[in-house]
Design a protein around this motif. Structure first.
Motif, PDB file in Angstrom:
ATOM      1  N   ASN A   1       3.406  -5.194  -6.745  1.00  0.00           N
ATOM      2  CA  ASN A   1       2.493  -5.533  -6.226  1.00  0.00           C
ATOM      3  C   ASN A   1       2.004  -7.007  -6.720  1.00  0.00           C
ATOM      4  OD1 ASN A   1       1.788  -3.342  -4.316  1.00  0.00           O
ATOM      5  ND2 ASN A   1       0.954  -2.323  -6.096  1.00  0.00           N
ATOM      6  N   GLY A   2       2.794  -7.795  -6.961  1.00  0.00           N
ATOM      7  CA  GLY A   2       2.439  -9.112  -7.401  1.00  0.00           C
ATOM      8  C   GLY A   2       2.448  -9.348  -8.942  1.00  0.00           C
ATOM      9  N   ALA A   3       2.138  -8.035  -9.545  1.00  0.00           N
ATOM     10  CA  ALA A   3       2.077  -8.194 -11.115  1.00  0.00           C
ATOM     11  C   ALA A   3       3.336  -8.298 -11.639  1.00  0.00           C
ATOM     12  CB  ALA A   3       1.364  -7.155 -11.555  1.00  0.00           C
ATOM     13  N   GLU A   4       3.568  -9.190 -12.775  1.00  0.00           N
ATOM     14  CA  GLU A   4       4.749  -9.331 -13.487  1.00  0.00           C
ATOM     15  C   GLU A   4       5.114  -8.058 -14.438  1.00  0.00           C
ATOM     16  OE1 GLU A   4       7.196 -12.330 -16.419  1.00  0.00           O
ATOM     17  OE2 GLU A   4       5.255 -12.725 -15.824  1.00  0.00           O
ATOM     18  N   LYS A   5       3.816  -7.619 -15.004  1.00  0.00           N
ATOM     19  CA  LYS A   5       4.097  -6.680 -16.075  1.00  0.00           C
ATOM     20  C   LYS A   5       3.244  -5.422 -15.529  1.00  0.00           C
ATOM     21  CE  LYS A   5       5.951  -9.271 -20.154  1.00  0.00           C
ATOM     22  NZ  LYS A   5       5.790  -9.539 -21.404  1.00  0.00           N
ATOM     23  N   PRO A   6       3.651  -4.521 -14.586  1.00  0.00           N
ATOM     24  CA  PRO A   6       2.699  -3.583 -14.381  1.00  0.00           C
ATOM     25  C   PRO A   6       2.356  -2.495 -15.578  1.00  0.00           C
ATOM     26  CG  PRO A   6       4.780  -3.296 -13.452  1.00  0.00           C
ATOM     27  CD  PRO A   6       4.686  -4.601 -14.119  1.00  0.00           C
ATOM     28  N   LYS A   7       1.034  -1.911 -15.424  1.00  0.00           N
ATOM     29  CA  LYS A   7       0.804  -1.141 -16.237  1.00  0.00           C
ATOM     30  C   LYS A   7       1.681   0.320 -16.154  1.00  0.00           C
ATOM     31  CE  LYS A   7      -3.834  -2.695 -17.764  1.00  0.00           C
ATOM     32  NZ  LYS A   7      -5.091  -2.059 -17.615  1.00  0.00           N
ATOM     33  N   MET A   8       2.088   1.035 -17.242  1.00  0.00           N
ATOM     34  CA  MET A   8       3.084   1.953 -16.993  1.00  0.00           C
ATOM     35  C   MET A   8       2.866   2.961 -18.080  1.00  0.00           C
ATOM     36  SD  MET A   8       7.096   1.962 -16.785  1.00  0.00           S
ATOM     37  CE  MET A   8       7.009   0.424 -15.673  1.00  0.00           C
ATOM     38  N   THR A   9       2.658   4.343 -17.835  1.00  0.00           N
ATOM     39  CA  THR A   9       2.534   5.378 -18.745  1.00  0.00           C
ATOM     40  C   THR A   9       4.073   5.592 -19.262  1.00  0.00           C
ATOM     41  OG1 THR A   9       3.114   7.227 -16.949  1.00  0.00           O
ATOM     42  CG2 THR A   9       0.756   6.626 -17.360  1.00  0.00           C
ATOM     43  N   ARG A  10       3.944   6.356 -20.477  1.00  0.00           N
ATOM     44  CA  ARG A  10       5.216   6.573 -21.143  1.00  0.00           C
ATOM     45  C   ARG A  10       5.780   7.681 -20.157  1.00  0.00           C
ATOM     46  NH1 ARG A  10       6.309   5.642 -26.109  1.00  0.00           N
ATOM     47  NH2 ARG A  10       7.553   7.326 -26.335  1.00  0.00           N
ATOM     48  N   GLU A  11       5.142   8.575 -19.591  1.00  0.00           N
ATOM     49  CA  GLU A  11       5.854   9.506 -18.649  1.00  0.00           C
ATOM     50  C   GLU A  11       6.453   8.746 -17.320  1.00  0.00           C
ATOM     51  OE1 GLU A  11       4.910  13.264 -15.635  1.00  0.00           O
ATOM     52  OE2 GLU A  11       3.238  12.123 -16.320  1.00  0.00           O
ATOM     53  N   GLU A  12       6.030   7.696 -17.202  1.00  0.00           N
ATOM     54  CA  GLU A  12       6.894   6.905 -16.099  1.00  0.00           C
ATOM     55  C   GLU A  12       8.031   6.203 -16.660  1.00  0.00           C
ATOM     56  OE1 GLU A  12       3.501   5.795 -12.758  1.00  0.00           O
ATOM     57  OE2 GLU A  12       3.476   4.436 -14.668  1.00  0.00           O
ATOM     58  N   ALA A  13       7.804   5.482 -17.916  1.00  0.00           N
ATOM     59  CA  ALA A  13       8.990   4.946 -18.644  1.00  0.00           C
ATOM     60  C   ALA A  13       9.924   5.933 -18.987  1.00  0.00           C
ATOM     61  CB  ALA A  13       8.312   4.235 -19.853  1.00  0.00           C
ATOM     62  N   ALA A  14       9.519   7.075 -19.237  1.00  0.00           N
ATOM     63  CA  ALA A  14      10.768   8.192 -19.599  1.00  0.00           C
ATOM     64  C   ALA A  14      11.341   8.426 -18.410  1.00  0.00           C
ATOM     65  CB  ALA A  14       9.966   9.315 -20.000  1.00  0.00           C
ATOM     66  N   ARG A  15      10.860   8.551 -17.149  1.00  0.00           N
ATOM     67  CA  ARG A  15      11.644   8.593 -15.895  1.00  0.00           C
ATOM     68  C   ARG A  15      12.651   7.324 -15.749  1.00  0.00           C
ATOM     69  NH1 ARG A  15       6.439   9.601 -12.071  1.00  0.00           N
ATOM     70  NH2 ARG A  15       5.745  11.904 -12.890  1.00  0.00           N
ATOM     71  N   ILE A  16      12.398   6.607 -15.994  1.00  0.00           N
ATOM     72  CA  ILE A  16      13.364   4.954 -15.898  1.00  0.00           C
ATOM     73  C   ILE A  16      14.565   5.335 -16.708  1.00  0.00           C
ATOM     74  CG2 ILE A  16      13.440   2.577 -16.217  1.00  0.00           C
ATOM     75  CD1 ILE A  16      10.523   2.314 -15.396  1.00  0.00           C
ATOM     76  N   VAL A  17      14.142   5.982 -17.912  1.00  0.00           N
ATOM     77  CA  VAL A  17      15.153   6.074 -18.944  1.00  0.00           C
ATOM     78  C   VAL A  17      16.025   7.320 -18.663  1.00  0.00           C
ATOM     79  CG1 VAL A  17      15.737   6.267 -21.534  1.00  0.00           C
ATOM     80  CG2 VAL A  17      14.092   4.684 -20.746  1.00  0.00           C
ATOM     81  N   GLY A  18      15.493   8.326 -17.914  1.00  0.00           N
ATOM     82  CA  GLY A  18      15.802   9.316 -17.502  1.00  0.00           C
ATOM     83  C   GLY A  18      17.508   9.575 -17.041  1.00  0.00           C
ATOM     84  N   SER A  19      18.003  10.679 -17.219  1.00  0.00           N
ATOM     85  CA  SER A  19      19.370  10.622 -16.345  1.00  0.00           C
ATOM     86  C   SER A  19      19.439  12.293 -15.958  1.00  0.00           C
ATOM     87  CB  SER A  19      20.662  10.094 -17.176  1.00  0.00           C
ATOM     88  OG  SER A  19      20.678  11.076 -18.330  1.00  0.00           O
ATOM     89  N   ARG A  20      18.521  12.696 -15.116  1.00  0.00           N
ATOM     90  CA  ARG A  20      18.552  14.123 -14.657  1.00  0.00           C
ATOM     91  C   ARG A  20      19.822  14.322 -13.804  1.00  0.00           C
ATOM     92  NH1 ARG A  20      13.249  15.834 -16.324  1.00  0.00           N
ATOM     93  NH2 ARG A  20      13.045  14.393 -18.027  1.00  0.00           N
ATOM     94  N   ALA A  21      20.204  15.524 -14.116  1.00  0.00           N
ATOM     95  CA  ALA A  21      21.570  16.222 -13.220  1.00  0.00           C
ATOM     96  C   ALA A  21      21.506  15.844 -11.876  1.00  0.00           C
ATOM     97  CB  ALA A  21      21.835  17.327 -13.706  1.00  0.00           C
ATOM     98  N   GLY A  22      20.256  16.439 -11.342  1.00  0.00           N
ATOM     99  CA  GLY A  22      19.939  16.487  -9.735  1.00  0.00           C
ATOM    100  C   GLY A  22      20.185  15.284  -9.309  1.00  0.00           C
ATOM    101  N   ASN A  23      19.831  13.904 -10.013  1.00  0.00           N
ATOM    102  CA  ASN A  23      19.780  12.706  -9.151  1.00  0.00           C
ATOM    103  C   ASN A  23      21.199  12.282  -8.760  1.00  0.00           C
ATOM    104  OD1 ASN A  23      16.865  12.618  -9.702  1.00  0.00           O
ATOM    105  ND2 ASN A  23      17.302  11.379 -11.750  1.00  0.00           N
TER     106      ASN A  23
END
Length: 425
Positions: free
Chosen positions: A300-322
């Motif tokens: 949405n035009g923001a270079e550094k959007p605010k993000m929760t640690r939960e969202e950041a953890a999803r980015i780093v995650g590697s869940r088997a179902g994916n």
């Protein structure tokens, strides 16, 4: 609107709360190998997280009815060990680690799937690289390990897709896992979209830059006995998609492929919470993300959007179902199977695909060469890391078998028999 609590006459106002740091935590100066990681597939290469051998997994004709293996049974086959390795970026590779790679493992080539901005951003943290035109002018072990030929093979040339800058695809990488009626396991539709994008871009040439995955495939075809490494930043997404495709071609079942993919979370060890903190704190730009139209639209035009640690953890995650959903919904249903992906997308001939399969698959001659699906303390493939301390300091669980103690039907796996049905259908 609630009223403020009354303040006593002449009371001193409370001191202001310390300002929360907006700077991401610094990168670590070393990597500690988690003691509970199964070895194999993991290899302790000093300074490099998430380093593991992709070999040792049983292939389609070799699904076990019991955990015992007969070395005289010629029908048992597995992925060749000591040929393909995957890992995170080698920024902290030490001389000892370099020696392990070249002398103990005999690796000749290393393929870097990161974008140019990623490498340049990371290189700026290294004193001997800060003033160079990295990645084309490497001057340290981080970019040019001694005794190895480094190949710069970016999936995305300029767009940054490191573990920190994956936030450029917020709608994909922060989507929560959900249970869908069409598949019997939870997965993130966002990750499926992201992996479709990776598989597509990795097979396409851009300008003067050859496609990333075909370069690695042709290296295997022309030098079938020379070990190689391929990596990105965390060794999870761009690396994980190629690993899954190669294991699928070899005939490894989807549950095992998903376990191998999901190992990245414990494989990152103490780097995992650091990656999460850097993403949550710094958002975009921590690995050199550019302000492309796609990035601006995604945020949405923001270079550094605010993000929760939960969202950041999803980015780093590697869940088997994916990765299982990617193999089913994209590779099978959209691409027509892994063989057609390698022919139609990557430009290999049918004969070359069969040659590649023969390169990857070998007979089982010793029971200890087979890598079983194992449990790891503090982690599950479906749920990710639940206890950081358990696998960093817990006891090794190499003796525990999980997931291969009963027969796996061929039609439920990802072996060649299933692939032929996809090709015909």
């Amino acid at each position: 609107m609630a009223e403020s609590a009354p303040v006593a006459f002449n009371a001193q106002p409370p001191p202001p709360a310390p300002a929360e740091s907006k700077q991401p935590p610094p990168l670590p100066d070393r990597f500690e190998f988690p003691s509970a990681l199964p070895t194999p597939p993991f290899v302790d290469v000093d300074g490099v997280p998430n380093f593991r051998d992709m070999g040792g997994y049983l292939t389609a004709a070799s699904y076990l009815t019991t955990p015992s293996i007969s070395s005289t049974n010629p029908t048992l086959t597995m992925v060749r060990r000591g040929l393909l390795y995957r890992c995170a970026h080698p920024q902290l590779l030490t001389e000892a680690g370099n020696q392990t790679i070249t002398e103990k493992l005999g690796i000749k080539h290393i393929f870097d799937l990161r974008s140019a901005p990623e490498v340049k951003k990371l290189s700026a943290t290294l004193p001997d690289l800060s003033s160079t035109d990295a990645p084309t002018n490497p001057h340290s072990l981080a970019l040019q390990p001694q005794g190895l030929t480094r190949h710069f093979t970016p999936v995305y040339i300029e767009e940054d897709y490191g573990p920190v800058a994956l936030a450029t695809k917020l709608k994909w990488y922060t989507a929560a896992q959900q249970s869908e009626s069409n598949l019997p396991y939870a997965y993130s539709a966002g990750f499926v979209n992201a992996y479709r994008d990776i598989a597509t871009h990795a097979a396409q040439s851009t300008g003067s830059s050859p496609a990333a995955y075909p370069q690695i495939l042709r290296q295997l075809l022309s030098h079938p006995t020379e070990p190689l490494i391929f990596h990105c930043t965390a060794g999870k997404d761009r690396t994980g998609v190629l690993a899954a495709l190669l294991l699928r071609l070899a005939g490894v079942d989807d549950d095992t492929i998903a376990w191998e993919y999901a190992l990245t979370e414990p494989g990152l060890g103490s780097w995992r919470p650091l990656f999460i903190s850097r993403i949550a704190t710094g958002g975009l730009g921590q690995a050199g993300a550019t302000k492309s139209k796609e990035v601006l639209e995604a945020t949405n035009g923001a270079e550094k959007p605010k993000m929760t640690r939960e969202e950041a953890a999803r980015i780093v995650g590697s869940r088997a179902g994916n990765i299982k959903a990617f193999l089913k919904l994209v590779v099978d249903d959209e691409f027509g199977g892994v063989e057609r992906y390698f022919t139609d997308k990557c430009g290999l001939s049918s004969e070359e695909v069969e040659q590649l399969r023969r390169t990857l698959v070998v007979p089982v001659t010793k029971v200890e060469d087979v890598v079983p699906v194992r449990s790891v303390q503090g982690w599950t493939p479906e749920g990710g890391v639940q206890d950081e301390a358990a696998f960093m300091g817990g006891s090794n669980s190499n003796t525990g078998l999980k997931g291969q103690e009963k027969a796996l039907p061929l039609d439920a796996g990802a072996g060649r028999e299933k692939e032929e049905k996809v090709m015909v259908g």
